[in-house]
Design a protein around this motif. Sequence first.
Motif, PDB file in Angstrom:
ATOM      1  N   ASP A  82      -2.772 -11.257   4.995  1.00  0.00           N
ATOM      2  CA  ASP A  82      -1.322 -11.037   5.055  1.00  0.00           C
ATOM      3  C   ASP A  82      -0.717 -11.659   3.802  1.00  0.00           C
ATOM      4  N   GLU A  83       0.589 -11.819   3.777  1.00  0.00           N
ATOM      5  CA  GLU A  83       1.249 -12.322   2.575  1.00  0.00           C
ATOM      6  C   GLU A  83       0.873 -13.771   2.274  1.00  0.00           C
ATOM      7  N   THR A  84       0.429 -14.468   3.301  1.00  0.00           N
ATOM      8  CA  THR A  84       0.109 -15.879   3.100  1.00  0.00           C
ATOM      9  C   THR A  84      -1.346 -16.109   2.720  1.00  0.00           C
ATOM     10  N   GLY A  85      -2.239 -15.114   2.985  1.00  0.00           N
ATOM     11  CA  GLY A  85      -3.658 -15.297   2.644  1.00  0.00           C
ATOM     12  C   GLY A  85      -4.577 -14.631   3.659  1.00  0.00           C
ATOM     13  N   THR A 102      -8.771 -10.328  -5.494  1.00  0.00           N
ATOM     14  CA  THR A 102      -7.807 -11.211  -6.157  1.00  0.00           C
ATOM     15  C   THR A 102      -6.469 -11.189  -5.423  1.00  0.00           C
ATOM     16  N   PRO A 103      -5.622 -12.254  -5.563  1.00  0.00           N
ATOM     17  CA  PRO A 103      -4.272 -12.263  -4.960  1.00  0.00           C
ATOM     18  C   PRO A 103      -3.439 -11.073  -5.417  1.00  0.00           C
ATOM     19  N   GLU A 104      -3.625 -10.668  -6.661  1.00  0.00           N
ATOM     20  CA  GLU A 104      -2.869  -9.515  -7.136  1.00  0.00           C
ATOM     21  C   GLU A 104      -3.229  -8.249  -6.376  1.00  0.00           C
ATOM     22  N   GLN A 105      -4.528  -8.071  -6.078  1.00  0.00           N
ATOM     23  CA  GLN A 105      -4.977  -6.912  -5.300  1.00  0.00           C
ATOM     24  C   GLN A 105      -4.420  -6.988  -3.874  1.00  0.00           C
ATOM     25  N   VAL A 106      -4.416  -8.205  -3.313  1.00  0.00           N
ATOM     26  CA  VAL A 106      -3.844  -8.371  -1.965  1.00  0.00           C
ATOM     27  C   VAL A 106      -2.377  -7.990  -1.961  1.00  0.00           C
ATOM     28  N   ARG A 107      -1.599  -8.478  -2.940  1.00  0.00           N
ATOM     29  CA  ARG A 107      -0.171  -8.150  -3.012  1.00  0.00           C
ATOM     30  C   ARG A 107       0.027  -6.649  -3.184  1.00  0.00           C
ATOM     31  N   MET A 114      -2.769   1.828  -1.616  1.00  0.00           N
ATOM     32  CA  MET A 114      -4.225   1.801  -1.348  1.00  0.00           C
ATOM     33  C   MET A 114      -4.940   1.336  -2.600  1.00  0.00           C
ATOM     34  N   TYR A 115      -6.017   0.556  -2.386  1.00  0.00           N
ATOM     35  CA  TYR A 115      -6.769   0.036  -3.529  1.00  0.00           C
ATOM     36  C   TYR A 115      -8.214   0.549  -3.457  1.00  0.00           C
ATOM     37  N   ARG A 116      -8.710   1.030  -4.589  1.00  0.00           N
ATOM     38  CA  ARG A 116     -10.132   1.416  -4.735  1.00  0.00           C
ATOM     39  C   ARG A 116     -10.592   0.914  -6.101  1.00  0.00           C
ATOM     40  N   ASN A 117     -11.646   0.146  -6.117  1.00  0.00           N
ATOM     41  CA  ASN A 117     -12.142  -0.362  -7.395  1.00  0.00           C
ATOM     42  C   ASN A 117     -13.145   0.613  -8.006  1.00  0.00           C
ATOM     43  N   LEU A 129      -6.706  -0.988   2.342  1.00  0.00           N
ATOM     44  CA  LEU A 129      -5.697  -0.140   2.988  1.00  0.00           C
ATOM     45  C   LEU A 129      -4.643  -1.034   3.657  1.00  0.00           C
ATOM     46  N   PRO A 130      -3.370  -0.654   3.525  1.00  0.00           N
ATOM     47  CA  PRO A 130      -2.310  -1.419   4.199  1.00  0.00           C
ATOM     48  C   PRO A 130      -2.123  -0.942   5.643  1.00  0.00           C
ATOM     49  N   PHE A 131      -1.664  -1.819   6.548  1.00  0.00           N
ATOM     50  CA  PHE A 131      -1.319  -1.389   7.900  1.00  0.00           C
ATOM     51  C   PHE A 131      -0.247  -2.336   8.439  1.00  0.00           C
ATOM     52  N   GLN A 132       0.560  -1.825   9.410  1.00  0.00           N
ATOM     53  CA  GLN A 132       1.695  -2.549   9.974  1.00  0.00           C
ATOM     54  C   GLN A 132       1.369  -2.986  11.405  1.00  0.00           C
ATOM     55  N   THR A 133       1.682  -4.217  11.683  1.00  0.00           N
ATOM     56  CA  THR A 133       1.579  -4.741  13.057  1.00  0.00           C
ATOM     57  C   THR A 133       2.887  -5.440  13.393  1.00  0.00           C
ATOM     58  N   ALA A 134       2.923  -5.997  14.592  1.00  0.00           N
ATOM     59  CA  ALA A 134       4.142  -6.722  15.003  1.00  0.00           C
ATOM     60  C   ALA A 134       4.329  -7.959  14.156  1.00  0.00           C
ATOM     61  N   ARG A 135       3.269  -8.406  13.541  1.00  0.00           N
ATOM     62  CA  ARG A 135       3.355  -9.600  12.728  1.00  0.00           C
ATOM     63  C   ARG A 135       3.756  -9.289  11.276  1.00  0.00           C
ATOM     64  N   GLY A 136       3.866  -8.002  10.915  1.00  0.00           N
ATOM     65  CA  GLY A 136       4.253  -7.655   9.568  1.00  0.00           C
ATOM     66  C   GLY A 136       3.191  -6.787   8.887  1.00  0.00           C
ATOM     67  N   THR A 137       3.272  -6.704   7.567  1.00  0.00           N
ATOM     68  CA  THR A 137       2.339  -5.874   6.795  1.00  0.00           C
ATOM     69  C   THR A 137       1.076  -6.670   6.466  1.00  0.00           C
ATOM     70  N   HIS A 138      -0.068  -6.010   6.649  1.00  0.00           N
ATOM     71  CA  HIS A 138      -1.356  -6.630   6.378  1.00  0.00           C
ATOM     72  C   HIS A 138      -2.177  -5.739   5.427  1.00  0.00           C
ATOM     73  N   ALA A 139      -3.187  -6.345   4.861  1.00  0.00           N
ATOM     74  CA  ALA A 139      -4.103  -5.605   3.954  1.00  0.00           C
ATOM     75  C   ALA A 139      -5.539  -5.744   4.480  1.00  0.00           C
ATOM     76  N   LEU A 140      -6.214  -4.616   4.635  1.00  0.00           N
ATOM     77  CA  LEU A 140      -7.627  -4.597   5.099  1.00  0.00           C
ATOM     78  C   LEU A 140      -8.515  -4.156   3.936  1.00  0.00           C
ATOM     79  N   PHE A 141      -9.477  -5.008   3.636  1.00  0.00           N
ATOM     80  CA  PHE A 141     -10.442  -4.696   2.583  1.00  0.00           C
ATOM     81  C   PHE A 141     -11.832  -4.522   3.209  1.00  0.00           C
ATOM     82  N   ALA A 142     -12.497  -3.416   2.885  1.00  0.00           N
ATOM     83  CA  ALA A 142     -13.846  -3.134   3.430  1.00  0.00           C
ATOM     84  C   ALA A 142     -14.821  -2.887   2.266  1.00  0.00           C
TER      85      ALA A 142
END
Length: 454
Positions: A82-85, A102-107, A114-117, A129-142
């Motif tokens: 999430d935005e905090t880590g 990297t933090p820049e990729q997370v932001r 969407m991020y693809r290296n 890939l970004p996704f929305q939950t009740a807690r806010g916007t999150h980033a999932l990296f696979a």
Amino acid sequence: MIKSLYARIVLTFLASVAAGITIVYFVANGLFTKELNETLQSSATAFSRDLVRIYETLPFDEADALVSQMNQLPFYYVRIYDETGLLRSYLPPNGPPIAAVTPEQVRQVVGGEMYRNVPQSPDQFVIGLPFQTARGTHALFAQPIYPTSSLLAKWILTILAYSFAAGSIFLLIAAPFLVRPLKKLTKATKRLAEGNFDVKLDIKQQDELGTLARSFEDMARELNQLERMRRDFVSNVSHEVQSPLTSISGYAKALQTIDLPDRERKRYLDIIIAESDRVSKMGDKLLKLALLESQPHPLQTAAFKLDEQIRRVIVACQPQWSAKNIRFELDLPAVTLTADQDQISQVWTNLLGNSIKFSPEGGTIAVSIEQGAKDVTVRIADTGIGIAPEDQKRIFERFFKADRSRNRRQSGSGLGLAIVKQIVSLHHGGIRVESEPGKGTTVVVTLPQPPPHA
């Protein structure tokens, strides 16, 4: 240099297989690496989207519980930010090194992109890939960790290594069976070199080695036959030469007698001269036969009147047939033949000489010519003593004399018909004998007749 054929076969096979394995590896690696990477990246993208839908559909804790139980999870590195880590991570213990995020990729992903290296190594591919939950916007990296191109290469090398080992073992077992016929041929060659021509290889193979073995056996049989002919030839020559030489030696010693009457002296000299002529003629015939059998033997061909040639030969033999009151019956139509005139004349001289020699007093010799579309046939038939059936197949052999008891009183070396046979063969013709004991002999000579333009 390796002298053993067995070792050469094994080493050639191993070198060929090694070269083949190397080529197959690079070809397979080049053909399938790109396709495999695209497949893996596509699968990773689809799996990441499935995770995103789960987190967007269920509460965060329930989604965590569901994701942690997925069968596909051990094949991926999954990290959620999430935005905090970093919030969650699913990192199986085995796999390639974890690609850094990297933090820049997370932001970037938290911001909705969407991020693809573009990885240096296929197993370092990461999708975010970004996704929305009740807690806010999150980033999932696979990051996929199941089979990559390096693992494929490992599989290919393993399969090829086992194939190489299995093939080598099979060749080591099979090579002796391939070499065994050649060892038999080697032993047989040594036996031939020692003069033993009775060779049987007993090789039943139908491949090139079998064909070679059968050809070798045929060659051995031919050599055996030639060796028998050589021994017979030497024996016959020795026998034929020894008889006149014995007479010459005996009568020459008799001439040393001081009180020998002139009449006896003259008779002894006549015998010595006759036997000397006999040896000389035998030498001439042997030389002529050797020349005829030499390859290639040039033919001095020309067109000539065959009927006139036969008449001239008959006239030349007049002293012999006149002395025995032999009558000739001629059926000689005008025929032109293209052949070696001198050699063909020798054929009629030898054949008519034999007919005169073995015809009785007052006998008859019939000579006829028959012209066909492609050949000319000459028949010489006499009323002589005839030839036994078992001798008819051998009368064209050197020194063979059919009627041995009669030939003791007849001059001749047994070379005349051998010369005739060779001359006719050189002209691509044929000769055969039709005879019965006591009923005479007919010799049939067939010579090819070329067309008028030849």
